[in-house]
Write a protein that holds these residues in place. Structure first.
Motif, PDB file in Angstrom:
ATOM      1  N   GLN A 219       0.833  -1.209   0.000  1.00 46.54           N
ATOM      2  CA  GLN A 219       0.000   0.000   0.000  1.00 46.54           C
ATOM      3  C   GLN A 219       0.867   1.259   0.000  1.00 46.54           C
ATOM      4  O   GLN A 219       0.630   2.212   0.731  1.00 46.54           O
ATOM      5  CB  GLN A 219      -0.962  -0.010   1.183  1.00 46.54           C
TER       6      GLN A 219
ATOM      7  N   ALA B  79      -4.999  -8.730  -0.692  1.00 43.69           N
ATOM      8  CA  ALA B  79      -5.657  -7.738  -1.537  1.00 43.69           C
ATOM      9  C   ALA B  79      -6.895  -7.168  -0.854  1.00 43.69           C
ATOM     10  O   ALA B  79      -7.213  -5.979  -1.018  1.00 43.69           O
ATOM     11  CB  ALA B  79      -6.027  -8.358  -2.882  1.00 43.69           C
TER      12      ALA B  79
ATOM     13  N   LEU C 186      -8.228  -3.276  -0.602  1.00 41.87           N
ATOM     14  CA  LEU C 186      -9.534  -2.913  -1.142  1.00 41.87           C
ATOM     15  C   LEU C 186     -10.452  -2.331  -0.073  1.00 41.87           C
ATOM     16  O   LEU C 186     -11.326  -1.509  -0.367  1.00 41.87           O
ATOM     17  CB  LEU C 186     -10.197  -4.133  -1.793  1.00 41.87           C
TER      18      LEU C 186
ATOM     19  N   ILE D 118     -12.106   2.825  -6.528  1.00 41.66           N
ATOM     20  CA  ILE D 118     -10.859   2.146  -6.872  1.00 41.66           C
ATOM     21  C   ILE D 118     -10.857   1.705  -8.331  1.00 41.66           C
ATOM     22  O   ILE D 118     -11.831   1.105  -8.819  1.00 41.66           O
ATOM     23  CB  ILE D 118     -10.663   0.902  -5.979  1.00 41.66           C
TER      24      ILE D 118
ATOM     25  N   TRP E 173      -8.877  -0.845 -10.100  1.00 41.36           N
ATOM     26  CA  TRP E 173      -8.106  -1.948  -9.532  1.00 41.36           C
ATOM     27  C   TRP E 173      -7.375  -2.750 -10.595  1.00 41.36           C
ATOM     28  O   TRP E 173      -8.003  -3.275 -11.525  1.00 41.36           O
ATOM     29  CB  TRP E 173      -9.074  -2.856  -8.761  1.00 41.36           C
TER      30      TRP E 173
ATOM     31  N   ALA F  97      -5.375  -6.097 -11.196  1.00 36.87           N
ATOM     32  CA  ALA F  97      -5.243  -7.397 -10.533  1.00 36.87           C
ATOM     33  C   ALA F  97      -4.835  -8.451 -11.549  1.00 36.87           C
ATOM     34  O   ALA F  97      -5.056  -8.310 -12.755  1.00 36.87           O
ATOM     35  CB  ALA F  97      -6.560  -7.791  -9.861  1.00 36.87           C
TER      36      ALA F  97
ATOM     37  N   TYR G  82     -16.491  -5.362  -3.960  1.00 33.79           N
ATOM     38  CA  TYR G  82     -16.730  -4.885  -5.325  1.00 33.79           C
ATOM     39  C   TYR G  82     -17.426  -3.528  -5.356  1.00 33.79           C
ATOM     40  O   TYR G  82     -17.273  -2.765  -6.308  1.00 33.79           O
ATOM     41  CB  TYR G  82     -17.556  -5.906  -6.110  1.00 33.79           C
TER      42      TYR G  82
ATOM     43  N   ILE H 234     -15.083  -0.750  -5.917  1.00 29.63           N
ATOM     44  CA  ILE H 234     -14.296  -0.784  -7.145  1.00 29.63           C
ATOM     45  C   ILE H 234     -15.097  -0.201  -8.300  1.00 29.63           C
ATOM     46  O   ILE H 234     -16.214  -0.656  -8.594  1.00 29.63           O
ATOM     47  CB  ILE H 234     -13.870  -2.228  -7.476  1.00 29.63           C
TER      48      ILE H 234
ATOM     49  N   ALA I  64     -12.161  -2.952 -12.889  1.00 29.37           N
ATOM     50  CA  ALA I  64     -10.985  -3.801 -12.720  1.00 29.37           C
ATOM     51  C   ALA I  64     -10.235  -3.920 -14.041  1.00 29.37           C
ATOM     52  O   ALA I  64     -10.850  -3.962 -15.116  1.00 29.37           O
ATOM     53  CB  ALA I  64     -11.393  -5.188 -12.231  1.00 29.37           C
TER      54      ALA I  64
ATOM     55  N   TYR J  74     -15.001  -4.600 -16.043  1.00 29.57           N
ATOM     56  CA  TYR J  74     -13.605  -5.020 -16.090  1.00 29.57           C
ATOM     57  C   TYR J  74     -13.106  -4.956 -17.527  1.00 29.57           C
ATOM     58  O   TYR J  74     -13.882  -4.880 -18.480  1.00 29.57           O
ATOM     59  CB  TYR J  74     -13.423  -6.432 -15.534  1.00 29.57           C
TER      60      TYR J  74
ATOM     61  N   LEU K 205      -5.103   1.385  -8.049  1.00 25.08           N
ATOM     62  CA  LEU K 205      -4.536   0.466  -7.060  1.00 25.08           C
ATOM     63  C   LEU K 205      -4.016  -0.798  -7.730  1.00 25.08           C
ATOM     64  O   LEU K 205      -4.788  -1.560  -8.315  1.00 25.08           O
ATOM     65  CB  LEU K 205      -5.601   0.092  -6.026  1.00 25.08           C
TER      66      LEU K 205
ATOM     67  N   SER L  33      -3.069  -4.119  -6.694  1.00 26.62           N
ATOM     68  CA  SER L  33      -3.144  -5.085  -5.593  1.00 26.62           C
ATOM     69  C   SER L  33      -3.527  -6.414  -6.225  1.00 26.62           C
ATOM     70  O   SER L  33      -4.701  -6.787  -6.268  1.00 26.62           O
ATOM     71  CB  SER L  33      -4.172  -4.636  -4.546  1.00 26.62           C
TER      72      SER L  33
END
Length: 470
Positions: free
Chosen positions: A325, A348, A352, A358, A360, A362, A378, A381, A384, A404, A432, A434
């Protein structure tokens, strides 16, 4: 490098066998040799043996050595002791009643009068180790930090009776101790990990609990209370009555413990429910998991005599830990967080839970269970961006739960996440990284993945605002 001559002078003339000649093993072999011990060094990998020869060490194949001539096997923690099967050398040592230890044990035998603080746990132990060391150093204490975190134990400076060693301890290292007694032992949390090396979750917990062995009533056990496994460990250790126990939590009020409620660090172990400080004002320690880290650090530092003010000052100046982080920068209102160390879903989840809005990034080499356990986060977020060999599997797991995009590589993900975050109508967007995955599909380690993320972000700062947002 630690001088082991005082300890060596108390031993017999038998050899120290050293198995595994990576950085810590090679350091141990060299330290023992320079201190006057007879050393037999071996590594199953030819590269390790070449490094030993270059260092002037005597190579002896421990798979066929005379164990009657060996007093101790110093073994790299990465080599299996029990599961999935013991290494043949470890098995031979056990059959011949030869003790098996790691280099951390040698450090203790060389400087037993120093104070030893040990930190273990599935997640958060590196941050907690670094935080404790930073607070103590800021307060003027003589501190050395290492162990599983970066510097091998025998590369640390020699401290006198006023010095404090702050050591991150893996379950592998804890399996290889026989005399070391931690003055302060911290058990942060438990979630399933390294089960191939410990057989099952109970084997893993058993290894972690070695951190409390040989403690007495003058010592302290600081134990997290934010998961069921750790609460059971606390009950077990507390019921023995042989050590001072302090429960800690990042989110729950505890009697006679140190805990955080609504961001406020509260001390009910050394005072009567004293509100110590508001952790929400410390940007480098976001989220309940970091609040647990802070509670643990507070308890440990109070036990070695620091004041509340000294601890608060140290927390406030804590720079954070790379790849955990890590706040890389903020560009045009978008914060970029490098959490590459989050190599599993549980890690993660901690990131989150710390932010909203976010974007994200991943993916990588997935671990068992993938990201199904992350669905409660979620709602935090916005979108993604999936990378690595797990991208398609993660896309299937996400389904229609949130937007996503399969990006494949990290540079593409950073660019697309930046474009979307910079146009977000919501406040405080966060890009982020993560991954919830190991890095080995595209990088040799999480550090390289995190550094690549920072390089991608650095390139963004060179671009005009309109181009980034286009």
């Amino acid at each position: 490098m630690i001088d082991l001559s005082t300890y060596i002078s108390t031993t017999n003339e038998k050899a120290f066998a050293v198995l595994g000649l990576g950085r810590s093993g090679l350091t141990a072999a060299c330290a023992l040799t320079r201190s006057g011990a007879k050393v037999w060094a071996w590594d199953d990998n030819p590269t390790g043996r070449e490094k030993a020869e270059e260092a002037g060490l005597e190579l002896v194949d421990l798979n066929s050595c005379d164990w009657d001539a060996v007093q101790t096997l110093v073994m790299s923690p990465g080599i299996p002791l029990t599961h999935p099967a013991p290494h043949s050398v470890a098995e031979a040592a056990q059959k011949n009643n030869v003790e098996i230890i790691c280099e951390v044990e040698l450090l203790y035998r060389a400087v037993p009068k120093a104070t030893f603080i040990g930190i273990t746990g599935t997640n958060g132990k590196s941050t907690t180790t670094s935080l404790i060391a930073h607070i103590l150093t800021s307060a003027g204490r003589d501190v050395a930090v290492g162990g599983n975190l970066g510097t091998p134990a025998l590369e640390l400076p020699r401290l006198d009776a006023t010095g404090i060693y702050v050591l991150e301890m893996s379950s592998y290292q804890l399996d290889l101790l026989s005399q070391l007694s931690f003055d302060i032992a911290l058990f942060m949390n438990v979630s399933p990990d390294h089960l191939d090396r410990h057989g099952d979750i109970q084997g893993y917990i058993k290894a972690k609990k070695h951190i409390f062995e040989r403690q007495t009533k003058s010592d302290t056990a600081i134990i997290g209370m934010d998961d069921d496994y750790s609460r059971e460990v606390f009950d077990t250790i507390n019921q023995t009555g042989t050590v001072k126990t302090i429960p800690i939590s990042g989110s729950t009020r505890l009697a006679e413990g140190v805990f955080v409620v609504e961001g406020h660090l509260v001390d009910d172990a050394f005072a009567d429910e004293k509100d110590v400080t508001n952790l929400n004002s410390i940007e480098r320690l976001p989220g309940n998991h970091n609040h647990q880290n802070a509670a643990a650090a507070f308890a440990a530092c109070r036990r070695v005599g620091l004041t509340d003010d000294e601890i608060i000052a140290g927390m406030s100046s804590f720079p954070g830990l790379a790849h955990r982080q890590e706040l890389v920068t903020a560009i045009h209102g978008v914060r970029y967080i490098n959490d590459s160390k989050a190599t599993n879903a549980d890690a993660a989840a901690r990131a989150l839970s710390s932010y909203d809005n976010i974007f994200w990034i991943a993916g990588g080499r997935a671990k068992e269970g993938g990201i199904e356990s992350l669905s409660p986060y979620y709602t935090r977020i916005s979108k993604a961006y999936l990378i690595g060999e797990s991208a398609n599997d993660f896309a299937n797991q996400i389904g229609s739960s949130l937007p996503y995009e399969i990006c494949g590589t990290l540079d593409v993900a950073v660019e697309k996440a930046t474009n979307d975050a910079s146009q977000s109508p919501e406040e405080n967007p966060v890009v982020l990284l993560s991954p919830a995955c190991a890095s080995w599909d595209q990088y040799r380690g999480f550090e390289l993945r995190g550094n690549h993320f920072k390089e991608c972000v650095a390139k963004l700062k060179l671009q005009p605002v309109k181009e980034i947002a286009s």
